[in-house]
Design a protein around this motif. Structure first.
Motif, PDB file in Angstrom:
ATOM      1  N   THR A  33       0.877  -1.159   0.000  1.00  7.58           N
ATOM      2  CA  THR A  33       0.000   0.000   0.000  1.00  7.58           C
ATOM      3  C   THR A  33       0.920   1.216   0.000  1.00  7.58           C
ATOM      4  O   THR A  33       1.798   1.327   0.856  1.00  7.58           O
ATOM      5  N   VAL A  34       0.725   2.110  -0.948  1.00 10.39           N
ATOM      6  CA  VAL A  34       1.712   3.172  -1.179  1.00 10.39           C
ATOM      7  C   VAL A  34       1.148   4.545  -0.824  1.00 10.39           C
ATOM      8  O   VAL A  34       0.050   4.919  -1.261  1.00 10.39           O
ATOM      9  N   VAL A  35       1.914   5.289  -0.035  1.00  8.66           N
ATOM     10  CA  VAL A  35       1.639   6.700   0.179  1.00  8.66           C
ATOM     11  C   VAL A  35       2.382   7.475  -0.904  1.00  8.66           C
ATOM     12  O   VAL A  35       3.612   7.486  -0.940  1.00  8.66           O
ATOM     13  N   VAL A  36       1.628   8.070  -1.807  1.00  7.31           N
ATOM     14  CA  VAL A  36       2.186   8.857  -2.907  1.00  7.31           C
ATOM     15  C   VAL A  36       2.301  10.296  -2.416  1.00  7.31           C
ATOM     16  O   VAL A  36       1.337  11.061  -2.421  1.00  7.31           O
ATOM     17  N   ASN A  37       3.476  10.645  -1.956  1.00  8.97           N
ATOM     18  CA  ASN A  37       3.684  11.992  -1.422  1.00  8.97           C
ATOM     19  C   ASN A  37       3.921  13.003  -2.532  1.00  8.97           C
ATOM     20  O   ASN A  37       4.527  12.696  -3.551  1.00  8.97           O
ATOM     21  N   TYR A  38       3.425  14.205  -2.306  1.00  2.80           N
ATOM     22  CA  TYR A  38       3.687  15.315  -3.229  1.00  2.80           C
ATOM     23  C   TYR A  38       3.743  16.592  -2.421  1.00  2.80           C
ATOM     24  O   TYR A  38       3.226  16.667  -1.293  1.00  2.80           O
ATOM     25  N   SER A  39       4.371  17.612  -3.007  1.00  2.30           N
ATOM     26  CA  SER A  39       4.427  18.918  -2.358  1.00  2.30           C
ATOM     27  C   SER A  39       3.424  19.888  -2.974  1.00  2.30           C
ATOM     28  O   SER A  39       2.606  20.478  -2.284  1.00  2.30           O
ATOM     29  N   VAL A  40       3.461  20.024  -4.310  1.00  3.85           N
ATOM     30  CA  VAL A  40       2.561  20.974  -4.983  1.00  3.85           C
ATOM     31  C   VAL A  40       1.759  20.346  -6.123  1.00  3.85           C
ATOM     32  O   VAL A  40       0.697  20.856  -6.482  1.00  3.85           O
TER      33      VAL A  40
END
Length: 244
Positions: free
Chosen positions: A24-31
């Motif tokens: 299960t993946v947390v797809v991190n992003y900033s903007v």
């Protein structure tokens, strides 16, 4: 698994491969919210599980919140520190504004440290976790230092290599392995964003294999370092550079 900076390029490729492997993946992003949502959609379309989580890794409070979001999904076993920026400037070091230098170091070095700190706190086998794997993304720019283009960026990635070695030795007794993948010239939007859309193509003659890497090739190396097959490897920096 948490993958920082996963809304596009290498990070997106890692997130997709991780989901295919059952994470299960947390797809991190900033903007780039839309990019992160597209990655999540592609993962779910393929039968995987993923969520997009916004967090600027240079903000320690945001990093903690990202890990809290991951904890609600299950036991955290892996973290990939992929978030990184060049400042979208090219030129000699003397031409790089102070604010750009600060921002690059804040994201590429300080932010990576914040993520590593929180990852160790959550995964350490002598605490509530049961060990895990951290993979940092560096660059083969550390070899020559990217003179005349991104010396500040290369310096930040040199810090990543050193941190990988130190942290790996520090947390090995806690059941956590820490490794690093160092991509060479790779076909992503990084170069176009800095005003050099043809940079990978121009570098091809200097690469023994004659071409730049694809993001999925870098992702494959990351996933191998996280696998049981690499279970006795920690503190390594693995170049994915076509021999350059």
């Amino acid at each position: 698994m948490i993958v920082t900076g996963a809304s596009r390029g290498i990070g997106a490729a890692i997130a997709r491969r991780a989901a295919l492997a059952g994470h299960t993946v947390v797809v991190n992003y900033s903007v780039d919210r839309s990019g992160a949502r597209e990655v999540v959609q592609s993962i779910t379309d393929d039968g995987g599980s993923a969520v997009a989580v916004q967090a600027d890794v240079s903000d320690p409070a945001a990093v903690r919140e990202m890990f809290d979001a991951a904890a609600r999904l299950g036991r955290l076993t892996a973290v990939v520190n992929n978030a990184g920026i060049t400042g979208n400037l090219i030129g000699n070091l003397t031409e790089v504004p102070a604010e750009t230098v600060r921002r690059v170091m804040d994201v590429n070095v300080t932010g990576l440290i914040y993520v590593c700190q929180e990852a160790v706190r959550r995964m350490r086998a002598d605490g509530n976790g049961s060990g895990g794997s951290i993979v940092n993304i560096s660059s083969t720019a550390t070899k020559a230092g990217s003179p005349g283009t991104w010396a500040h960026y290369a310096a930040s990635k040199g810090a990543v290599d050193v941190l990988t070695a130190g942290l790996a030795a520090e947390v090995a007794p806690l059941g956590i392995r820490v490794n690093c993948v160092a991509p060479g010239s790779t076909n992503t939007g990084l170069h176009a964003a800095a005003g050099m859309p043809d940079r990978v193509e121009r570098l091809n003659p200097t690469i023994p294999m004659g071409r730049g890497a694809e993001p999925d090739e870098v992702a494959a190396a990351v996933m191998w370092l996280m696998s049981a097959e690499a279970g006795y490897i920690t503190g390594a920096v693995l170049p994915v550079s076509g021999g350059r």
